[in-house]
Design an enzyme around this catalytic site. Structure first.
Site, PDB file in Angstrom:
ATOM      1  N   GLY A  30       0.805  -1.223   0.000  1.00  7.96           N
ATOM      2  CA  GLY A  30       0.000   0.000   0.000  1.00  7.96           C
ATOM      3  C   GLY A  30       0.834   1.266   0.000  1.00  7.96           C
ATOM      4  O   GLY A  30       1.986   1.288   0.454  1.00  7.96           O
ATOM      5  N   HIS A 165      -8.377   9.195   5.346  1.00  7.57           N
ATOM      6  CA  HIS A 165      -8.005   8.826   3.980  1.00  7.57           C
ATOM      7  C   HIS A 165      -9.201   8.612   3.063  1.00  7.57           C
ATOM      8  O   HIS A 165      -9.029   8.237   1.898  1.00  7.57           O
ATOM      9  CB  HIS A 165      -7.133   7.564   4.006  1.00  7.57           C
ATOM     10  CG  HIS A 165      -5.790   7.789   4.628  1.00  7.57           C
ATOM     11  ND1 HIS A 165      -4.684   8.170   3.902  1.00  7.57           N
ATOM     12  CD2 HIS A 165      -5.383   7.716   5.916  1.00  7.57           C
ATOM     13  CE1 HIS A 165      -3.649   8.303   4.716  1.00  7.57           C
ATOM     14  NE2 HIS A 165      -4.039   8.031   5.948  1.00  7.57           N
ATOM     15  N   ASP A 372     -14.463   9.110  -4.074  1.00  2.00           N
ATOM     16  CA  ASP A 372     -13.171   8.562  -3.659  1.00  2.00           C
ATOM     17  C   ASP A 372     -12.403   9.625  -2.889  1.00  2.00           C
ATOM     18  O   ASP A 372     -12.428  10.804  -3.261  1.00  2.00           O
ATOM     19  CB  ASP A 372     -12.350   8.119  -4.876  1.00  2.00           C
ATOM     20  CG  ASP A 372     -11.578   6.840  -4.612  1.00  2.00           C
ATOM     21  OD1 ASP A 372     -11.276   6.571  -3.436  1.00  2.00           O
ATOM     22  OD2 ASP A 372     -11.273   6.110  -5.573  1.00  2.00           O
TER      23      ASP A 372
END
Length: 733
Positions: A30, A165, A372
């Site tokens: 990640g 996030h 997103d």
């Protein structure tokens, strides 16, 4: 030595068991793990999180703990039930859909919430066990929103940062959560709160204002006399890593292999985790419309769609996968031929070398999520384009769209707009592609993941340093002792005392803020002392001040300096003032009263005050901004000033202020002890007018020109009572 402690739901390593039952440690690929790798591996820094495995065997748990600690990681061991309710439940079935505007999917189960609280406390216990008082603690993401305040309760002086996030929704969506206040309180335990975009930051501040009833000034929130900074920090990628991977021999050999399989095709690339927020079915429908609208591209363009498995044991995700499978099959059956497959669909993850090859090959990247937080796929695509050829189609609902304005920005809900964007991308000249790609690559090189990490941590250090400087203003026991000693030993004293918010708490009805018996006793005792002059310096009108306190030997400044009553004299204005301007300003304020329920106008001799203490939170602040903006130019031309106080907007003559009024006493007096106490920004003028040796004290806010600060009106009363008790001054005869 101070350390950095990173806290996230998952560690950057996943612990797994092989076929023999032995523990294996697989590093995470990640972006966060990459970016923070340089931080947690340094010195004694540590990363706290769940290792990704349920441990039944104590020996395995001990082995994993020792191994992880050797790698600067501190495991938080969670049970299968905790993961089911806290992570899969509250985090992903309550917060995730709400924050991504899919609140129709959100489940509000009390069992989820209770487990979320319990696990956040579990993380807190582990952080407190490992943390030192001077450590910096950086908490990440929506799974741990309660954690900052839990840590703050245990470590009051800790330096705590929080970063979200995923998107933060608008107030109207966030308010649907039954536990909205608790979540905000949790995050507000931080010193610095970060989001990917300004919109997310704005939504958060709006929710804090309307749910916690705490306003902000340029993104700074004052809570418990601690300044909390809220800002946007768009996360980047490790640009050099993806550029290097795109140039590696392993990637190049894979590209040759893939291109041979595909043949002479234009290639569009779509990479997503299986999630309803990604808009995968809509993207397939768009490709269907494109092939129908532009039949000349049939046989000449293919869509490479990679969907990474995620939570496919959950019912909603099962249905989503079935829908995607059906759409892919239908489109391939509708348009495909022996020599051409419209969609190459893979339901699995790929290693970096394969992804880099796909990025290199793709003529168009189709990144069109419905919502997103950032989306790093589009950034990885750009970093991998070493030849600078390729076009990015990017949803405006992704945080990355705020940075990558050279992409073709689309609304994913407007399918025909996206279809037109695909055509534009496929027909864009290479020279134009290079111009756009150069610009976006320069942006990503500068704002990399390493820049993001440094920017956030540097800002957190700055916020904490500022807090420490402000903390020097807090009147502690030693400062109070010195003030009392100076007061006791002084020969002549001047005490300037504001009224509302300083001696009494604010009241929604200004006329109900009358002095109580405790305050009357304090003023009686102070004014009874020889050589002690008490000046009540207030925004109140002279009649109210006279009625409430006129029977004491008190001198007055009323209406912020319009009226003055010195000892033994009558009330008088300090200047020749004109109040005719009120005829022009009053109708404007009345108009705002008409459209703002529960607001009202207070008229003083030489000022007008618009009150909004009773108005709905948010609406009052909005109207106040409108009034200030409306009167900005009028006030200059009419020699007026517009003051914003605590839930009030006041308009008065420009010549009038508390500092100018208080200077009358300062100039005439030979006082060796001077003290001024106030809570409003109008009291800043008083503080500025005081001599250097004066004790200037701000009530509440630490952001002030005053030398010292106390918490509230109760602290002021306590100080005044101690001054009375300690002083050995004769009583006036």
């Amino acid at each position: 030595m101070a350390r950095t402690i990173i806290v996230s739901n998952r560690l950057p390593v996943k612990v797994q068991k092989d076929n023999k039952g032995e523990l294996q440690y697989k590093p995470s690929e990640g972006g966060l793990a990459t970016g923070l790798g340089s931080i947690y591996k340094e010195g004694d820094n540590v990363w706290v999180g769940w290792p990704g495995l349920y441990f039944q065997d104590e020996d395995n748990k001990k082995e994993a703990t020792e191994r992880l600690k050797d790698e600067n990681m501190w495991p938080v061991f969670l049970t299968e039930n905790e993961i089911k309710l806290y992570y899969e439940g509250f985090s992903n079935e309550t917060l995730w859909p709400t924050f991504h505007y899919f609140n129709q999917y959100a489940l509000y189960k009390k069992s989820y919430w209770l487990e979320y609280q319990k696990v956040n406390q579990k993380f807190c216990d582990e952080v407190v066990a490992v943390a030192n008082p001077d450590d910096t603690i950086w908490v990440h993401d929506y799974q741990l929103m309660l954690l900052p305040d839990m840590i703050r309760q245990k470590l009051p002086d800790a330096s705590i940062g929080f970063f979200l996030h995923i998107p933060f929704p608008s107030f109207e969506v966030f308010r649907l959560l039954p536990w909205r206040r608790e979540l905000l309180d949790g995050v507000l335990g931080s010193d610095l709160i970060g989001f990917h975009t300004y919109d997310d930051m704005r939504h958060f501040l709006s929710s804090v204002s309307r749910i916690n009833f705490i306003g902000n000034h340029h993104g700074q929130i004052m809570r418990d006399r601690r300044t909390i900074v809220v800002d946007s920090f768009p996360i980047g990628i490790d640009y050099d890593k993806y550029a290097a991977s795109a140039a590696s021999p392993a990637t190049l050999s894979r590209e040759v292999k893939f291109r041979t399989s595909l043949g002479d095709q234009k290639l569009m690339l779509s990479i997503d985790r299986l999630d309803y927020s990604k808009g995968i079915p809509a993207r397939l429908q768009i490709f269907d419309i494109f092939l129908s609208k532009h039949p000349e591209y049939q046989g000449k363009v293919s869509l490479l769609m990679i969907v990474v498995p995620s939570r496919d044991n959950v019912e909603k995700y099962k249905h989503l996968k079935e829908e995607v499978d059906l759409l892919v099959g239908r489109i391939n059956g509708k348009y495909g031929s022996m020599n051409w497959t419209p969609i190459h669909y893979f339901y699995r993850s790929f290693p970096l070398e394969d992804l880099s090859a796909f990025y290199r090959m793709a003529d168009v990247a189709l990144v069109t999520p419905m919502r997103d937080g950032m989306n790093l796929v589009c950034k990885e695509f750009i970093a991998s384009k070493l030849d600078k050829h390729g076009v990015l189609i990017l949803s405006e609902m992704a945080g990355a769209s705020k940075e990558l304005s050279e992409a073709i920005i689309v609304n994913p809900n407007d399918k025909h707009q996206v279809v037109d964007a695909i055509y534009e991308a496929l027909t864009m000249p290479e020279e134009e592609q290079e111009v756009h790609m150069n610009y976006m690559q320069d942006t990503l090189k500068k704002f990399s993941i390493h820049h993001w990490v440094k920017l956030f941590l540097d800002r957190l250090t700055g916020v904490k340093d500022k807090q420490k400087k402000m903390a020097t203003k807090v009147m502690d026991a030693s400062m109070k002792a010195k003030l009392l000693k100076d007061f006791e030993e002084s020969k002549e004293r001047l005490l300037f005392l504001d009224y509302d918010g300083t001696l009494v708490p604010f009241n929604s009805d200004p006329q109900k803020a009358k002095p109580d018996q405790q305050l009357l006793d304090i003023i009686s005792a102070l004014t009874a002392m020889e050589n002690t002059h008490v000046i009540m310096i207030s925004g109140r009108d002279k009649n109210t001040l006279q009625n409430w306190l006129g029977h004491f030997d008190v001198e007055f400044v009323g209406e912020h300096g319009v009226w003055v009553r010195m000892r033994g004299k009558e009330w008088k204005t300090i200047d020749t003032l004109d109040g005719t301007w009120k005829e022009e300003i009053r109708p404007i304020l009345e108009m705002y009263c008409d459209k703002t329920p529960r607001s009202f106008i207070e008229e003083k001799d030489y000022s007008l005050v618009w009150h909004y203490r009773k108005v709905e939170t948010g609406l009052g602040e909005l109207r106040a901004r409108e009034i200030i903006s409306h009167l900005k130019y009028l006030s200059v031309n009419m020699n007026l000033q517009v003051l914003e106080g605590n839930k009030v907007v006041e308009i008065k003559n420009l010549e009038v202020n508390k500092g100018k009024a208080s200077s009358r006493w300062i100039e005439k007096s030979k006082a060796d002890f001077v003290m001024a106490i106030g809570d409003d920004w109008t009291d800043e003028d008083t503080f500025k007018a005081m001599p250097k040796h004066a004790y200037t004290i701000k009530v509440g806010d630490l952001r002030s020109g005053a030398r010292f600060s106390v918490r509230d009106h109760l602290a002021v009363r306590d100080l005044l009572e101690k001054m009375v008790a300690q002083a050995k001054t004769p009583i006036k005869s």
